[in-house]
Write a protein that holds these residues in place. Sequence first.
Motif, short mmCIF file in Angstrom:
data_model
loop_
_atom_site.label_atom_id
_atom_site.label_comp_id
_atom_site.label_asym_id
_atom_site.label_seq_id
_atom_site.Cartn_x
_atom_site.Cartn_y
_atom_site.Cartn_z
N ASP A 119 0.82 -1.21 0.00
CA ASP A 119 0.00 0.00 0.00
C ASP A 119 0.86 1.26 0.00
OD1 ASP A 119 -2.27 -1.55 0.02
OD2 ASP A 119 -2.49 -1.52 2.21
N THR A 120 1.95 1.23 0.75
CA THR A 120 2.85 2.38 0.76
C THR A 120 3.51 2.56 -0.59
OG1 THR A 120 3.30 2.05 3.12
CG2 THR A 120 4.89 3.38 1.88
N TYR A 121 3.93 1.45 -1.20
CA TYR A 121 4.54 1.53 -2.52
C TYR A 121 3.56 2.13 -3.52
CZ TYR A 121 6.97 0.13 -6.77
OH TYR A 121 7.60 0.14 -7.98
N ARG A 122 2.31 1.71 -3.46
CA ARG A 122 1.30 2.24 -4.39
C ARG A 122 1.12 3.73 -4.21
NH1 ARG A 122 -4.08 -1.00 -4.96
NH2 ARG A 122 -3.31 -1.55 -7.04
N ARG A 123 1.01 4.19 -2.99
CA ARG A 123 0.84 5.62 -2.75
C ARG A 123 2.02 6.42 -3.27
NH1 ARG A 123 -1.15 3.86 2.31
NH2 ARG A 123 0.87 4.28 3.29
N THR A 124 3.21 5.84 -3.16
CA THR A 124 4.42 6.55 -3.59
C THR A 124 4.52 6.65 -5.10
OG1 THR A 124 5.60 5.80 -1.63
CG2 THR A 124 6.94 6.59 -3.48
N PHE A 125 4.19 5.55 -5.79
CA PHE A 125 4.48 5.49 -7.22
C PHE A 125 3.28 5.59 -8.13
CE2 PHE A 125 8.26 3.59 -5.38
CZ PHE A 125 9.24 4.21 -6.11
N ARG A 126 2.08 5.38 -7.63
CA ARG A 126 0.92 5.37 -8.51
C ARG A 126 0.76 6.70 -9.24
NH1 ARG A 126 -4.08 2.82 -9.26
NH2 ARG A 126 -4.65 3.46 -11.37
N SER A 127 0.93 7.80 -8.52
CA SER A 127 0.74 9.11 -9.14
C SER A 127 1.89 9.50 -10.04
CB SER A 127 0.59 10.18 -8.05
OG SER A 127 1.76 10.27 -7.28
N GLN A 128 3.01 8.73 -9.97
CA GLN A 128 4.19 9.08 -10.76
C GLN A 128 4.30 8.26 -12.03
OE1 GLN A 128 7.43 8.40 -8.09
NE2 GLN A 128 6.96 10.16 -6.81
N SER A 129 3.44 7.26 -12.20
CA SER A 129 3.64 6.31 -13.28
C SER A 129 2.70 6.53 -14.45
CB SER A 129 3.46 4.88 -12.76
OG SER A 129 2.15 4.72 -12.25
N SER A 130 2.14 7.74 -14.59
CA SER A 130 1.15 8.00 -15.63
C SER A 130 1.71 8.83 -16.77
CB SER A 130 -0.06 8.72 -15.02
OG SER A 130 0.34 9.92 -14.39
N GLY A 131 3.02 8.82 -16.95
CA GLY A 131 3.63 9.67 -17.96
C GLY A 131 3.77 9.05 -19.33
N MET A 132 3.27 7.81 -19.53
CA MET A 132 3.35 7.17 -20.83
C MET A 132 2.09 7.44 -21.63
SD MET A 132 6.28 5.62 -20.85
CE MET A 132 6.08 4.52 -22.24
N GLN A 133 2.21 7.72 -22.91
CA GLN A 133 1.06 7.84 -23.77
C GLN A 133 0.38 6.49 -23.89
OE1 GLN A 133 2.44 9.34 -27.50
NE2 GLN A 133 2.48 11.45 -26.80
N PRO A 134 -0.96 6.46 -24.10
CA PRO A 134 -1.64 5.20 -24.30
C PRO A 134 -1.00 4.41 -25.44
CG PRO A 134 -3.23 6.96 -23.99
CD PRO A 134 -1.89 7.61 -24.11
N GLY A 135 -0.72 3.16 -25.17
CA GLY A 135 -0.13 2.31 -26.20
C GLY A 135 1.37 2.33 -26.24
N ALA A 136 2.00 3.26 -25.50
CA ALA A 136 3.47 3.32 -25.51
C ALA A 136 4.03 2.14 -24.75
CB ALA A 136 3.93 4.63 -24.85
N THR A 137 5.14 1.61 -25.21
CA THR A 137 5.74 0.44 -24.60
C THR A 137 6.77 0.88 -23.57
OG1 THR A 137 5.44 -0.80 -26.63
CG2 THR A 137 6.99 -1.69 -25.03
#
Length: 328
Positions: free
Chosen positions: A304-322
């Motif tokens: 849960d702590t890991y999710r709070r730390t990284f969830r908001s930071q991991s949305s920088g990829m365009q849809p479909g980007a690998t």
Amino acid sequence: MGTVVALAVTKGMLPFELSMAYEVFGAAPVGVTVPWYDVELCGSDAVRLGRFRLEPDQALDRLRHADTVIVPGWADTDEDPPAELVGAVRAAHEAGARVASLCTGAFVLAAAGLLDGRRATTHWVHTDALAARYPRVEVDPDVLYVDNGSVLTSAGKAAALDLCLHLVRLDHGSSVANAVARRLVVPPHRAGGQAQFVAAPVPARDDHPLAALFPWAIERLDRPLTVEDLARQAGMSSRHLGRRFRAVTGTTPLQWLLTQRIRRAQELLETTDDVVDAIAAATGMGTATTLRRHFNRTVGVPPDTYRRTFRSQSSGMQPGATSTGRGA
């Protein structure tokens, strides 16, 4: 405008680490939409680094205005770094900058007093010298890098790249860091790094006896695979498989499987809203209790702590980007 990464450039710096940092922070990978870094080269004057001549963009005192300061390797560790450089690095840290040294750049941070009372590392050839010259530094020769929050140090050469990818991962999440690693055709994690970011030993070549086994196992992480299952799929005895695994990955089959399961759990925590029970099932951990125990022991924080730390930071990829896989 992205955050400012300032590279300290003075006489005596090593061009390899300097250029490596510029490769990581200089341009965003294709498909990444987060605001990227603004890189500045800061130094007193034009300098010759080996066979290269480099002209800084800004003066050294510009370091104190940066968000992150990178100090590349220092060529002659028997020589004291320039007082102007040491002062500028210290001032940058006092102004709130995150300061990271690459390879023997740790000697500059130590001279600035930034490593006093802290754990640090540098190239293994120079760890004894760093410890002897700066006894208040807790030198760890066995890691790729050390993260003390606002002060970070890396071991030698390629470990500088590990630290740079770690910084990207802190700023933008694993998916973006993986995209950078893919562009550079390097693994996003290597064994020996900080526990917060799991190392997953993966061979650099595909012409080994276990080449087909790895993807087969990764596609079945939701199942309770055993060493016997892996051996049967590879067409060899369990003992022979263990020897092959050690030769190719440097670890055991069960440890490799656990590492892959933790990595999958990290990805799901970052990219989905699945509850921990569902992630435990998807990664072959069975129960949330088992996942939490292994995750906390391996990563250093609960899921849960890991999710709070990284969830908001991991949305920088365009849809479909690998963001994972091998580079071309």
